[in-house]
Enzyme design. Structure first.
Site, PDB file in Angstrom:
ATOM      1  N   ASP A  97       0.598  -1.012   0.076  1.00  0.00           N
ATOM      2  CA  ASP A  97      -0.072  -0.100  -0.317  1.00  0.00           C
ATOM      3  C   ASP A  97       0.784   1.142   0.380  1.00  0.00           C
ATOM      4  OD1 ASP A  97       0.721  -0.502   2.686  1.00  0.00           O
ATOM      5  OD2 ASP A  97      -0.808   0.306   3.362  1.00  0.00           O
ATOM      6  N   SER A 113       3.809   1.926  -1.735  1.00  0.00           N
ATOM      7  CA  SER A 113       4.139   2.099  -2.326  1.00  0.00           C
ATOM      8  C   SER A 113       3.279   2.322  -4.142  1.00  0.00           C
ATOM      9  CB  SER A 113       4.900   0.596  -3.408  1.00  0.00           C
ATOM     10  OG  SER A 113       5.892   0.356  -2.680  1.00  0.00           O
ATOM     11  N   ASP A 143       1.416  -9.817   2.792  1.00  0.00           N
ATOM     12  CA  ASP A 143       0.710 -10.113   3.873  1.00  0.00           C
ATOM     13  C   ASP A 143      -0.552 -10.044   3.900  1.00  0.00           C
ATOM     14  OD1 ASP A 143       3.334  -9.631   5.568  1.00  0.00           O
ATOM     15  OD2 ASP A 143       3.169  -7.713   5.495  1.00  0.00           O
ATOM     16  N   MET A 155       4.754 -13.712   9.793  1.00  0.00           N
ATOM     17  CA  MET A 155       5.087 -12.676   9.339  1.00  0.00           C
ATOM     18  C   MET A 155       3.448 -11.928   9.123  1.00  0.00           C
ATOM     19  SD  MET A 155       8.123 -11.696   7.208  1.00  0.00           S
ATOM     20  CE  MET A 155       9.432 -11.693   7.323  1.00  0.00           C
ATOM     21  N   GLU A 184       3.002 -11.391  14.270  1.00  0.00           N
ATOM     22  CA  GLU A 184       3.937 -10.770  14.130  1.00  0.00           C
ATOM     23  C   GLU A 184       3.664  -9.446  15.275  1.00  0.00           C
ATOM     24  OE1 GLU A 184       6.886  -9.274  11.152  1.00  0.00           O
ATOM     25  OE2 GLU A 184       4.985  -9.230  10.959  1.00  0.00           O
ATOM     26  N   ARG A 188       9.382 -24.478  23.090  1.00  0.00           N
ATOM     27  CA  ARG A 188      10.459 -23.982  22.313  1.00  0.00           C
ATOM     28  C   ARG A 188       9.650 -22.697  21.785  1.00  0.00           C
ATOM     29  NH1 ARG A 188      12.714 -26.938  24.990  1.00  0.00           N
ATOM     30  NH2 ARG A 188      14.562 -28.090  24.201  1.00  0.00           N
ATOM     31  N   GLN A 237       9.620 -16.900   4.898  1.00  0.00           N
ATOM     32  CA  GLN A 237       8.496 -17.152   4.665  1.00  0.00           C
ATOM     33  C   GLN A 237       8.367 -16.339   3.207  1.00  0.00           C
ATOM     34  OE1 GLN A 237       5.809 -16.141   8.149  1.00  0.00           O
ATOM     35  NE2 GLN A 237       8.006 -15.536   8.623  1.00  0.00           N
TER      36      GLN A 237
HETATM   37  O1  F6P Z   1       5.486  -6.314   4.231  1.00  0.00           O
HETATM   38  C1  F6P Z   1       6.373  -7.584   4.048  1.00  0.00           C
HETATM   39  C2  F6P Z   1       6.524  -8.505   5.454  1.00  0.00           C
HETATM   40  O2  F6P Z   1       7.697  -9.213   4.939  1.00  0.00           O
HETATM   41  C3  F6P Z   1       5.767  -8.256   6.986  1.00  0.00           C
HETATM   42  O3  F6P Z   1       5.506  -9.491   7.233  1.00  0.00           O
HETATM   43  C4  F6P Z   1       7.145  -8.008   7.766  1.00  0.00           C
HETATM   44  O4  F6P Z   1       6.507  -7.351   8.370  1.00  0.00           O
HETATM   45  C5  F6P Z   1       7.856  -7.186   7.025  1.00  0.00           C
HETATM   46  O5  F6P Z   1       7.894  -6.916   5.633  1.00  0.00           O
HETATM   47  C6  F6P Z   1       9.488  -7.311   7.381  1.00  0.00           C
HETATM   48  O6  F6P Z   1      10.395  -6.453   6.669  1.00  0.00           O
HETATM   49  P1  F6P Z   1      11.767  -6.229   6.888  1.00  0.00           P
HETATM   50  O7  F6P Z   1      12.426  -7.305   5.607  1.00  0.00           O
HETATM   51  O8  F6P Z   1      11.945  -4.863   6.207  1.00  0.00           O
HETATM   52  O9  F6P Z   1      12.234  -6.974   8.262  1.00  0.00           O
END
Ligand code: F6P
Length: 366
Positions: free
Chosen positions: A105, A107, A152, A194, A250, A278, A286
């Site tokens: 979004d 970009s 995402d 993520m 996250e 763990r 991912q």
């Molecule tokens: O938007 C994609 C994403 O992988 C998110 O899931 C994650 O929070 C973020 O980018 C991680 O960004 P970077 O690779 O800059 O650490």
């Protein structure tokens, strides 16, 4: 001949190469010249060799490649007008006035802003003697079309973003691996996935792997979640389950917006339930890797449609992005979708979780 450029921006996602390939080939097929902008907006600002014509064979084999082969970058210069002025000049120098951007979004919002500002940028370039009034007339409006590339799946008004199903598949595969070792030792695993502010990956991974418990930002657990989670997991163990999987997005937090960390969940499982626990943070595994069949298909069909949208756009057409809704590839207004996407974040910030879930769509409501 019309010159159409394609660019990838923001975090890479599996399928971005498929979309570049489709845009390049469809542009050529339609009698246009195709250009690739390397390193995202950075390439647009720097110009020169970072904006290069692409031929049919240049994108051969790209469907099965992960990441983005034309690069991506977070570019500060483009967020300021002098940077955008340079970008406009570089595009005109190359004879380009149509741009397909595959990104998230942020970009796509940047692209729409650039488009809105275009006439005034050209005005300034003429004043500075950087372009002629003839060029100003020829390139009087900028045509932009968005493709949503992100793991995402956080963008409104489309059912899937390019890359989300590849990422989901990789998460499920990883959870399956973890399952085997968890089963062997009768252990518990807290797995962080993520998604930034969006819980789609965690939610779908939970459903797809039969996780015991998940945490997502759009639907924080009740105040007594610690008891609830422990009760559910004890129940599962009493039914004979040898392993426990908890998936934490996250961006997960509680009703007060305090982050629910994998460490906190681990402590509960080990101290209260005495489970050998763990933590696995899946991280960029991912995001990298090749695209699944769905993302190859989605990026190809949407790339083709992006070129159609470029060729049919008029100066009056509001900026569009290419979506998939109920299995149909459609063009949707870009700015409305960006606004709805931002509304989810605002609803979460305002603790209006019902609204956040509603905005995310039916799969969250269920
Ligand atoms: O938007 C994609 C994403 O992988 C998110 O899931 C994650 O929070 C973020 O980018 C991680 O960004 P970077 O690779 O800059 O650490």
């Amino acid at each position: 001949k019309k010159r159409i450029a394609v660019m990838t921006s923001g975090g890479d996602s599996p399928g971005m190469n498929g979309s570049v390939r489709a845009v390049v080939r469809m542009a050529i097929d339609q009698g246009c010249e195709a250009y690739c902008v390397y390193e995202g907006y950075e390439g647009l600002v720097q110009g020169g060799d970072l904006i290069r014509q692409a031929q049919w064979e240049d994108v051969r084999g790209w469907l099965s490649e992960g990441g983005t082969l034309i690069g991506t970058a977070r570019c500060k210069a483009f967020t300021e007008r002098p940077g955008r002025l340079k970008a406009a000049k570089n595009m005109i120098d190359k004879g380009i006035n149509a741009l397909v951007i595959c990104g998230g979004d942020g970009s796509l919002t940047g692209a729409d802003k650039f488009r809105g500002e275009w006439p005034s940028l050209l005005e300034e370039l003429v004043k500075n003697g950087d372009i002629s009034t003839e060029q100003q007339k020829t390139f009087q409006y900028l045509n932009i079309v968005g493709l949503v590339g992100s793991i995402d799946n956080d963008f409104a008004d489309t059912d899937a973003t390019i890359g989300c199903y590849s990422s989901l598949g990789r998460i499920c595969e990883a959870v399956d691996y973890i399952d085997a070792t968890a089963f062997s030792h009768q252990r518990a695993f807290v797995i962080e996935v993520m998604g930034r502010h969006c819980g789609w990956l965690a939610l779908m991974a939970g459903v797809s792997t039969g996780a015991d418990f998940i945490f997502i930002p759009e639907s924080p657990p009740d105040r007594d979640w610690e008891d609830q989670m422990c009760d559910i997991i004890s129940k599962h163990r009493n039914l004979g389950k040898r392993k426990t999987i908890v998936i934490v997005a996250e961006g997960a937090h509680d009703l007060d917006l305090t982050r629910i960390s994998p460490n906190k969940v681990k402590d509960l499982l080990s101290t209260r339930l005495k489970l050998d626990t763990r933590i696995t943070t899946l991280g960029h595994v991912q995001r990298g890797g090749n695209a699944c069949a769905y993302d190859r298909q989605l990026s190809t069909l949407q790339g083709v449609e992006a070129v159609n949208a470029v060729l049919e756009a008029t100066p009056e057409t509001p900026s569009k992005f290419i979506a998939i809704i109920e299995n149909k590839i459609v063009r949707n207004p870009l700015i409305e979708a960006v606004k709805s996407t931002q509304e989810v974040a605002e609803a979460i910030k305002a603790k209006d979780f019902k609204r956040a879930l509603d905005l995310r769509g039916p799969e969250f409501a269920e």
